[in-house]
Structure formats: structure tokens, C-alpha cells
Design a protein around this motif. Sequence first.
Motif, PDB file in Angstrom:
ATOM      1  N   ILE A  44       0.834  -1.207   0.000  1.00 10.31           N
ATOM      2  CA  ILE A  44       0.000   0.000   0.000  1.00 10.31           C
ATOM      3  C   ILE A  44       0.866   1.254   0.000  1.00 10.31           C
ATOM      4  O   ILE A  44       0.620   2.206  -0.764  1.00 10.31           O
ATOM      5  CB  ILE A  44      -0.955  -0.009   1.210  1.00 10.31           C
ATOM      6  CG1 ILE A  44      -2.015  -1.103   1.032  1.00 10.31           C
ATOM      7  CG2 ILE A  44      -1.623   1.352   1.382  1.00 10.31           C
ATOM      8  CD1 ILE A  44      -2.910  -1.291   2.243  1.00 10.31           C
ATOM      9  N   VAL A  45       1.894   1.270   0.842  1.00 11.13           N
ATOM     10  CA  VAL A  45       2.797   2.428   0.904  1.00 11.13           C
ATOM     11  C   VAL A  45       3.497   2.631  -0.439  1.00 11.13           C
ATOM     12  O   VAL A  45       3.628   3.770  -0.925  1.00 11.13           O
ATOM     13  CB  VAL A  45       3.823   2.239   2.043  1.00 11.13           C
ATOM     14  CG1 VAL A  45       4.912   3.310   1.968  1.00 11.13           C
ATOM     15  CG2 VAL A  45       3.133   2.282   3.397  1.00 11.13           C
ATOM     16  N   ILE A  46       3.938   1.535  -1.051  1.00 13.27           N
ATOM     17  CA  ILE A  46       4.625   1.641  -2.349  1.00 13.27           C
ATOM     18  C   ILE A  46       3.700   2.209  -3.415  1.00 13.27           C
ATOM     19  O   ILE A  46       4.088   3.095  -4.184  1.00 13.27           O
ATOM     20  CB  ILE A  46       5.176   0.262  -2.770  1.00 13.27           C
ATOM     21  CG1 ILE A  46       6.319  -0.164  -1.850  1.00 13.27           C
ATOM     22  CG2 ILE A  46       5.643   0.285  -4.223  1.00 13.27           C
ATOM     23  CD1 ILE A  46       6.797  -1.580  -2.086  1.00 13.27           C
ATOM     24  N   GLU A  47       2.457   1.734  -3.465  1.00 20.06           N
ATOM     25  CA  GLU A  47       1.547   2.242  -4.493  1.00 20.06           C
ATOM     26  C   GLU A  47       1.187   3.699  -4.242  1.00 20.06           C
ATOM     27  O   GLU A  47       1.113   4.490  -5.186  1.00 20.06           O
ATOM     28  CB  GLU A  47       0.270   1.392  -4.553  1.00 20.06           C
ATOM     29  CG  GLU A  47      -0.687   1.890  -5.618  1.00 20.06           C
ATOM     30  CD  GLU A  47      -1.773   0.904  -5.956  1.00 20.06           C
ATOM     31  OE1 GLU A  47      -2.664   1.269  -6.759  1.00 20.06           O
ATOM     32  OE2 GLU A  47      -1.747  -0.225  -5.445  1.00 20.06           O
ATOM     33  N   ILE A  48       0.971   4.076  -2.988  1.00 16.47           N
ATOM     34  CA  ILE A  48       0.654   5.478  -2.694  1.00 16.47           C
ATOM     35  C   ILE A  48       1.829   6.374  -3.094  1.00 16.47           C
ATOM     36  O   ILE A  48       1.649   7.443  -3.714  1.00 16.47           O
ATOM     37  CB  ILE A  48       0.310   5.650  -1.199  1.00 16.47           C
ATOM     38  CG1 ILE A  48      -1.012   4.955  -0.876  1.00 16.47           C
ATOM     39  CG2 ILE A  48       0.233   7.132  -0.831  1.00 16.47           C
ATOM     40  CD1 ILE A  48      -1.363   4.966   0.598  1.00 16.47           C
ATOM     41  N   ALA A  49       3.045   5.936  -2.749  1.00 16.22           N
ATOM     42  CA  ALA A  49       4.228   6.724  -3.114  1.00 16.22           C
ATOM     43  C   ALA A  49       4.365   6.842  -4.628  1.00 16.22           C
ATOM     44  O   ALA A  49       4.706   7.908  -5.159  1.00 16.22           O
ATOM     45  CB  ALA A  49       5.478   6.075  -2.520  1.00 16.22           C
ATOM     46  N   PHE A  50       4.065   5.750  -5.327  1.00 19.72           N
ATOM     47  CA  PHE A  50       4.134   5.767  -6.791  1.00 19.72           C
ATOM     48  C   PHE A  50       3.106   6.737  -7.374  1.00 19.72           C
ATOM     49  O   PHE A  50       3.418   7.530  -8.272  1.00 19.72           O
ATOM     50  CB  PHE A  50       3.909   4.356  -7.331  1.00 19.72           C
ATOM     51  CG  PHE A  50       3.741   4.296  -8.820  1.00 19.72           C
ATOM     52  CD1 PHE A  50       4.837   4.388  -9.661  1.00 19.72           C
ATOM     53  CD2 PHE A  50       2.479   4.163  -9.395  1.00 19.72           C
ATOM     54  CE1 PHE A  50       4.688   4.346 -11.037  1.00 19.72           C
ATOM     55  CE2 PHE A  50       2.319   4.106 -10.766  1.00 19.72           C
ATOM     56  CZ  PHE A  50       3.432   4.205 -11.587  1.00 19.72           C
ATOM     57  N   LEU A  51       1.890   6.699  -6.866  1.00 17.40           N
ATOM     58  CA  LEU A  51       0.837   7.565  -7.392  1.00 17.40           C
ATOM     59  C   LEU A  51       1.134   9.034  -7.119  1.00 17.40           C
ATOM     60  O   LEU A  51       0.827   9.906  -7.947  1.00 17.40           O
ATOM     61  CB  LEU A  51      -0.513   7.177  -6.778  1.00 17.40           C
ATOM     62  CG  LEU A  51      -1.060   5.797  -7.165  1.00 17.40           C
ATOM     63  CD1 LEU A  51      -2.342   5.502  -6.404  1.00 17.40           C
ATOM     64  CD2 LEU A  51      -1.312   5.717  -8.675  1.00 17.40           C
ATOM     65  N   LEU A  52       1.752   9.334  -5.970  1.00  6.96           N
ATOM     66  CA  LEU A  52       2.014  10.720  -5.609  1.00  6.96           C
ATOM     67  C   LEU A  52       3.234  11.300  -6.310  1.00  6.96           C
ATOM     68  O   LEU A  52       3.287  12.503  -6.591  1.00  6.96           O
ATOM     69  CB  LEU A  52       2.193  10.846  -4.091  1.00  6.96           C
ATOM     70  CG  LEU A  52       0.947  10.578  -3.235  1.00  6.96           C
ATOM     71  CD1 LEU A  52       1.299  10.672  -1.756  1.00  6.96           C
ATOM     72  CD2 LEU A  52      -0.175  11.554  -3.582  1.00  6.96           C
ATOM     73  N   THR A  53       4.233  10.471  -6.606  1.00  5.30           N
ATOM     74  CA  THR A  53       5.514  10.983  -7.113  1.00  5.30           C
ATOM     75  C   THR A  53       5.754  10.728  -8.592  1.00  5.30           C
ATOM     76  O   THR A  53       6.341  11.565  -9.282  1.00  5.30           O
ATOM     77  CB  THR A  53       6.678  10.367  -6.317  1.00  5.30           C
ATOM     78  OG1 THR A  53       6.646   8.926  -6.464  1.00  5.30           O
ATOM     79  CG2 THR A  53       6.575  10.713  -4.847  1.00  5.30           C
ATOM     80  N   ALA A  54       5.321   9.582  -9.090  1.00  6.04           N
ATOM     81  CA  ALA A  54       5.731   9.193 -10.442  1.00  6.04           C
ATOM     82  C   ALA A  54       4.627   9.266 -11.481  1.00  6.04           C
ATOM     83  O   ALA A  54       4.918   9.233 -12.680  1.00  6.04           O
ATOM     84  CB  ALA A  54       6.290   7.755 -10.406  1.00  6.04           C
TER      85      ALA A  54
END
Length: 434
Positions: A44-54
Motif C-alpha cells: 500500500i505504501v509503495i503504491e501510494i508513493a508511486f501515485l504521488l511521485t511518479a
Amino acid sequence: MSSPDNKQKTGKKHSPKVATILSILFAGLGQLYNRRYIKGISLIVIEIAFLLTALQSLNYGIWGLRTLGTIAGTDHSIRLLVIGVLSLITIIIVAALYVFNVYDARKQAKKIQNGWKPLKLKDTIRVAYDNTFPYLMTFPGLLLMVFVVIFPLIFSVLLAFTNYNLFNSPPRNLVDWVGFDNFVELVTVPIWQDTFISVFAWTIVWTVVATTLQIALGLFLAVLVNDPRVKFKKIIRTILILPWAVPAFVTILIFAAMFNDEFGAINRDIIIPLIGGDGLPWLSDPLYSRVAIIMIQTWLGFPFVFALFTGVLQSISKDWYEAADVDGGSRWQKFREITFPHVMFATAPLLIMQYAQNFNNFNIIYLFNEGGPPVRGQNAGGTDILISWVYKLTFDTNNYAMAAVISIIMGLLVSGFAFYQFRKTRSFKEEGEI
């Protein structure tokens, strides 16, 4: 305490379908449903970080890959192409991880449904380490391969479908997608067609003749030196391997001077005293230049083949030759039935790579006379092979798109030939299948 029947009923209620749907909706939810909390929270943390940054960067990269820019002087088409390829690779990697997330959630849900109980945290970490250790060790190499091999390969392939050349160079001009126009021009426009046919034919002749000669000479000398009647084998082998010890570019430059039409030692000390005249046009006539290059490559290539064959010949049992002598076999029959098959079986993959290496042997072509001499009606020299022609198109005339087209053709030819020959030589089979 709950009975085993209650545990089994609880497991039966656990639905793989629900876990699959949750993991599709958002990475990690399926793992949380399976009570794999650490893995679920991490995803979940990885996907949220991906959606916010990349996500925004990837959207820009895909836009650039699709359009190659819209404002001349502002948008740099090649930079957009690079960013687009990197975005495409990133999307593929993320998609693969997302598919793994769904597969993992469904697989674990099925195990729970069948009565499997999650391990304790310490045991989970140990099992995960044991299962992922090979992947952790190969990941740096895989990551390096993505950016050193896959990225340039995709970039060059895409470049072949653009009009990137001297007259369409960013940022002043935009580069456009042109589809298969470059491939069509290569076989229809007279100057491109004539040059491609000439260079391609010479590349094939060069590869086959030069490589076959160096293999034949290496095999002949190896068999000769391996003869029991020959004395001082160590000294002879050392002398024959000496050309391999000298850097190839040094040897090529020396030969280029020796074959010089005006002051070279070949004409001055050998050809002119024998036949008179002004000597042979080694550097100014395509035919003589090609003969010279083939001879030089034979000289450069035979020591490696000689060393390779020498080691293989010493591994052949003498009992085979003694049995052949008892049966009345001649020297030619022993070579044909014993020596040659054994040598070819043991060295075939390396010999195939010799052909592939000479197909792309840029050094000797460029260092000897830079692919010359010029040929009327063509934009390549008389000794240019495909790889040296690509070099000239890239650095001399800045025709990057056509250079990429020829590079694709070269890659398909070399990989197709190598794959076919490796299959034929049984190099891909397991030891027990041979």
C-alpha cells in the motif's frame, strides 16, 4: 479454544475471489484480507508513493513518446523520446509487480481456504529470505541490464521509425514518427538500395571468407603441431600465439602502413621487385583492399583458434587412433572420422561466435582505411561493412534514423544466425540429453 472443525469452517469462508478483487482495486488490500499485514502495508505504501511521485512524470513521458513534442524550439524530441522510453520501461516493471501482487493474494487466499495458517513473524522472515535470496542477488544485474541493454535497444528501435537526421535535429526542428518509410527507402531509393545491396553482400563475403580462413588455418596448424613427429612443440606454440599477444589495433595500423600504395613495404619490397610497375593499389582499389583486409583478419584471428584447437586435440584419446591404425585407416580417414568431429563438437559455439564477431568487426575496417576507397554512386566505401556504414551514417552524415534501421537488420541477422546454429550444435541441451 476453537476446535479444528471451527478452524476449517473459518478457512472455507476465506474467499480467493475477494482477495483477488481487493488486490486489483489497490495493491496490498488482498494481503491485508489474508492477514499478511506487513506485506500488505508495504505494498500500500509503495503504491501510494508511486501515485504521488511518479504518475505525473509517467504521463508526461508517455505524452512525449506519442507526440515527440509539439512546439519547435521548445520541445526537444530526442529528450522526450528518452523520457518516454524510460517511462515505458517503468510502467512495464510496475505492471509486473502489480500482477505479482494479485497472484500472491489469490495464491495465499487459496492456501488459507485449505486450512493453512500464517507463520509467525520470525519464521515468515526466514522463509521469505530463503525464497528470495537468488532474486536479491540477481536484481542488481537485472537492473543494470535494463538500463545498459534493454533501454538502448528500445531507443534505437524506436529511432528507426522517425525522421531524425541532419535536417530534422532538435531543438530547432521537431522529429516526427514516419512509420516504415525509412525501411521502404532503404530498398527503393536508388542510392540507398545500391549501397545497401553492395555493403550487405560484402559483409556476408567478408564474414564467411575471413572467418573460415582463420578457422581453417588455426585447425591446420593445430593438427600439424599436435603430430607426434613434431619436436619443440612448446616453442612452436608460443611463436604461433604471439600475434594474439600484440594489441589488434597496433597490428592493423602497422599493416595499413605496409600496404600503403606509395611507400608501403608490400609494394616497395615485394610486389615491385617481382612484377615491376607501380605495385598494386591496395588502398585505392576496392578489390585489393578487400583482399588485404581478409588476409590481415586471418593473421589476427588464427592464434585464438589455434590455441582453442590445440587444447581440444590433446583431450582426444590416443586409443581411438590406435584402433583406427589396427583397422587400416589412413591419415585422412582418421582426421575425418575422429579429429574433425571431436574438435567441431567441442568448439562449435565458440566458432559460431567468431562468425558473429567478424560480422560486426568494426576495428579492422575502420583502422585499415576507414572503409575506403570511395565508390561512385554509393554513400559507403568499398570495404565498408554494415557496422562501419552505420558509424558513418551516425557521425559523418548524422542520418540517425537510417543508421537505426540498418542496426535493426544487423541485430536480426546476427541473432537469427547464432540462435539457429546454437540449436543445431545442441548447445542449449542439457548434458543428459546429448
